[in-house]
Design an enzyme around this catalytic site. Structure first.
Site, mmCIF file in Angstrom:
data_model
loop_
_atom_site.group_PDB
_atom_site.id
_atom_site.type_symbol
_atom_site.label_atom_id
_atom_site.label_comp_id
_atom_site.label_asym_id
_atom_site.label_seq_id
_atom_site.Cartn_x
_atom_site.Cartn_y
_atom_site.Cartn_z
ATOM 1 N N ASP A 85 -17.382 19.773 -40.461
ATOM 2 C CA ASP A 85 -17.371 20.342 -41.801
ATOM 3 C C ASP A 85 -16.369 19.510 -42.592
ATOM 4 O O ASP A 85 -15.366 19.049 -42.053
ATOM 5 C CB ASP A 85 -16.923 21.802 -41.711
ATOM 6 C CG ASP A 85 -17.130 22.520 -43.024
ATOM 7 O OD1 ASP A 85 -17.636 21.877 -43.966
ATOM 8 O OD2 ASP A 85 -16.787 23.706 -43.108
ATOM 9 N N ASP A 120 -18.277 19.665 -50.510
ATOM 10 C CA ASP A 120 -18.951 20.500 -51.501
ATOM 11 C C ASP A 120 -17.943 21.414 -52.169
ATOM 12 O O ASP A 120 -16.734 21.290 -51.950
ATOM 13 C CB ASP A 120 -20.071 21.316 -50.852
ATOM 14 C CG ASP A 120 -19.519 22.313 -49.839
ATOM 15 O OD1 ASP A 120 -18.465 22.017 -49.237
ATOM 16 O OD2 ASP A 120 -20.129 23.375 -49.643
ATOM 17 N N CYS A 272 -21.159 40.426 -19.165
ATOM 18 C CA CYS A 272 -20.857 39.000 -19.120
ATOM 19 C C CYS A 272 -19.799 38.753 -18.044
ATOM 20 O O CYS A 272 -19.194 39.694 -17.538
ATOM 21 C CB CYS A 272 -20.383 38.514 -20.488
ATOM 22 S SG CYS A 272 -18.661 38.886 -20.849
ATOM 23 N N CYS A 275 -16.537 40.642 -18.716
ATOM 24 C CA CYS A 275 -16.619 42.102 -18.595
ATOM 25 C C CYS A 275 -16.945 42.532 -17.171
ATOM 26 O O CYS A 275 -16.687 43.676 -16.794
ATOM 27 C CB CYS A 275 -17.670 42.648 -19.558
ATOM 28 S SG CYS A 275 -17.253 42.335 -21.270
#
Lengths: 495, 495
Positions: A85, A120, A272, A275
């Site tokens: 970016d 931008d 996951c 977890c």
């Protein structure tokens, strides 16, 4: 450069080819923070992300000239796709930073970005005058960037306009004329944080309607699992966000429907690797940095799952059904689904009419009536389809559609909730293939069915067809169809 | 022995204390196959299961006398809770096996089972005469077992009757009189395989209505993630199944809503450690045994997640909302939810009226109207509640309920979709606390609201209260309430 492998609604499965490697879309680019990254890039790769995004401006602050001499892939030790970016968001955050388009783009080229965003002027949540300014300035930047860009990097042009749809339209229409490789819808983060999915849907639909369909479109700053399938259904091909890390910093645990504060959880509702290994209590008792790192990883696993579910749904031709399912995750998601149904025509432009070998459709309520493919089918039946025989019989569909049968000299057309009318010859062709719903059907769904039968009968009568309706006293919707047919002065065989 | 920590609907969070350790309920007991177990018990423990079940008969076939000399915990190398099934299911499968109640129970005692099922006569999917026979024989077995059981083991008495609710009732009523530690509903596997959740709901509700609420109730053979929350909501505390391994043997991949054939998947829609590490293609190309082992592990992770989501929902007092969400997983789940709503009275017997600090409720459609706690609240308003003041004003609730205000000399009662009527004094008390829904509300929900207002007005008028209704031309349901009030000849202040 961008190969579309599969269409579904306005979305697609595709591959973006970069000079370094390919990105399978829809794709999520985890944001790497050059200054304070807790989850290592190696771990991010192991979780299943083959692409990352980082900030050119912050990377330079962190690594300096080394980025140019060694290249960003070597410095970050990641040999897959890196998007950079320009740092425009930092400009939005910290006010004006002194950097020219030329400096920024040359820097991105020099460090070897595979996908690079031009400098931008992001919109953010501002008033219309400021939003207009950001549109015009970004376009000015774009014209300049066209002259500066090389052929090796994929260059990304941001679309501006915030929540002002007329500005997004102008920004997209002008941008569409320029030879960029990827377009990106800018700064929806403020709306994402408030779960204003309706606004995002409108923003995306407006932009996509103007942008060339063969180009990938990125959505900046979208990092919650619930938005991906909705955005993807309108043709968003890529996402990026730092949310996984920002939430974790705040002890926030991503769920399918939102986030939870870690301290509010007694049990992990995810399976996951993080977890599965720890309990909420164990995480709470950990050193803050380690907890933050593990929570970030959990959040990335949740993001990955949503991306995969979206891809699988596109592949199977069941994206709308998937959206119906997740519209129960929170009322804003349901509103998003409703909003999507405003864009049926746009969605059906590339939505395949039929998809090979789809599994059975599951119907629950009126949301299933909004399925663009089914609307397409019904419109075809009502406007294009003409029976071969002048004698037509409307009959309730048998429980098992394999028992659908034709008759000599008469066209048998089956009626059924959700799908409406199915001529015998195309029974078994998607979307009239196997489907499941519970009985009794909701009021709105019955009304929809009766309405479709009425419109069809009126048309057939006008065209001089001879119609018989079979109806049953023992079935509520068949009964109501029989009564409707009698009102229309059509012969009814009651059973 | 069984401590209930939290009630929600007819379900509960609890702890079963055994001689070896405790089982946190609702709990899933993975079935260990002594003859061909692919996932090791160590791995099962790591996935998060602190309890297993195995078959006494097959264990003896595999390990012989060693089981008695060393004890089953040492032989299996598992120092947490082990439940043993008598082997009755094998009797059902392979026909009569010669074993007496005494032999079986003494064997279970000798090997050191923590939880042991007596020898019963499972019902299966048989005709009513055979089902009746299995009920009576199991009861005869039970009377005999009462004399044989010890105090160290927790003894499980199976409830028989198959799908014949009158037989289940008889079996449960008689069983309830006997001093067993745990009751278990037998042989619903045939219905589970066909996703006939409606049947299971009826079976469980019938049994639970007769069984003592302070005893844990087990459901045999339930191994799909979708059934757990429904069964738990009726007070099932434990489950067991070999489905995780059986499905895997068949290349079947468990999902929230059913199973998929592994070869049909391009992407894994789960983020468990297995799915995070491999792609479907990689699994397909593996050695069959290794694939089967990994698929079994995935299936166990999916089961674990469903159990955890159920527990968290009970804890948060949001079990009904969770059921509404998952009722979109397949039409049979929606039917199950509908079936549950037949048992409101039974469910509300232990369902707390209020729960501390619940997060905002989310409403979508009429399913939310069936929430037993909300029905309870509405019944209370319509039958027990009387305003303090003789002047009553019915007013549309403000968007933000923090702006609810009382008035001197008048009782302000707010009207709102889903909840119905909320007297000012209890605004903010659950279930009238924060809630979210999308606008416009479905027809059925509006009808429900107008109906509640009508019934309330009629009652208030009869009791001589002075009623004013505030209504708005700008809001559809407020407008319809105003019109209804006018029909009832009540003063309406139009805005």
């Amino acid at each position: 450069m961008f190969i579309i492998k599969e269409f579904e609604l306005e979305g697609r499965l595709g591959v973006i080819k970069t000079k370094r490697g390919k990105v399978e879309t829809p794709a999520f680019f985890p944001v790497i923070d050059p200054l304070k990254q807790l989850v290592s890039i190696k771990e991010i790769e192991e979780i299943g992300f083959d692409q990352i995004i980082t900030n050119a401006y912050l990377s330079y602050k962190r690594f300096g000239e080394k980025l140019i001499s060694e290249g960003i892939h070597n410095v970050l030790n990641f040999d897959k796709v890196i998007m950079t970016d320009s740092g425009a968001y930092q400009i939005l955050e910290y006010g004006n930073i002194d950097a020219s388009q030329e400096t920024v783009m040359n820097f991105e080229k020099a460090i070897g970005s595979d996908i690079a965003v031009i400098l931008d002027k992001p919109t953010g949540d501002v008033n219309k005058l400021d939003a207009e300014k950001s549109v015009e300035e970004t376009l000015k930047n774009a014209y300049e960037a066209v002259k500066l860009k090389d052929d090796k990097t994929l260059w990304v042009l941001p679309i501006q306009g915030g929540r002002y749809l007329d500005l997004i339209k102008r920004s997209s229409e002008e941008s569409a004329k320029l030879p960029f490789d990827i377009f990106a819808i800018g700064s929806p983060t403020v709306f994402l944080e408030k779960y204003s999915y309706k606004t995002i849907i409108d923003m995306i639909a407006t932009a996509k309607n103007c942008l060339p369909p063969e180009k990938p479109v990125h959505l900046f700053g979208a990092g919650h699992p619930l938005i991906f399938p909705f955005a993807a259904s309108l043709g968003i091909d890529a996402f990026d966000s730092a949310s996984y890390a920002l939430y974790a910093r705040d002890n926030r645990y991503m769920t399918d429907y939102g986030t939870e504060r870690l301290e509010d959880l007694d049990y992990f509702t995810c399976n996951c690797p993080v977890c599965s290994k720890y309990t909420p209590k164990e995480l709470m008792e950990m050193d803050k940095k380690e907890r933050e790192r593990l929570l970030s990883m959990h959040n990335l696993y949740v993001i990955k799952r949503s991306i995969n579910r979206t891809k699988q749904a596109i592949k199977e031709g069941r994206l709308w059904e998937f959206l119906v399912e997740i519209s129960r995750y929170r009322p804003e998601a349901y509103e998003a689904l409703r909003s999507l149904s405003k864009y049926i025509k746009q969605i059906n432009k590339y939505n395949p009419r039929y998809k090979g070998n789809p599994r059975g459709l599951r119907f629950y309520n009126e949301e299933n009536l909004w399925n663009p493919r089914i609307i397409n089918y019904k419109t075809w039946i009502l406007t294009k389809y003409l029976p071969d025989e002048k004698k037509v019989i409307l009959r309730q569909i048998p429980k098992d559609t394999r028992y659908c049968m034709g008759e000599d000299g008469r066209e048998v057309i089956y009626y059924t909730p959700y799908i409406g009318l199915i001529p015998y010859e195309i029974c078994g062709v998607y979307p009239t293939i196997q489907f499941h719903y519970y009985d009794p059907i909701p009021i709105q769904v019955e009304r929809d069915l009766i309405n479709m039968v009425r419109v069809f009968i009126i048309k057939m009568k006008k065209l001089g067809y001879d119609i018989i309706v079979e109806a049953s006293y023992n079935n509520y919707y068949s009964h109501d169809i029989g009564k409707e047919a009698e009102r229309l002065k059509v012969k009814v065989n009651w059973k």
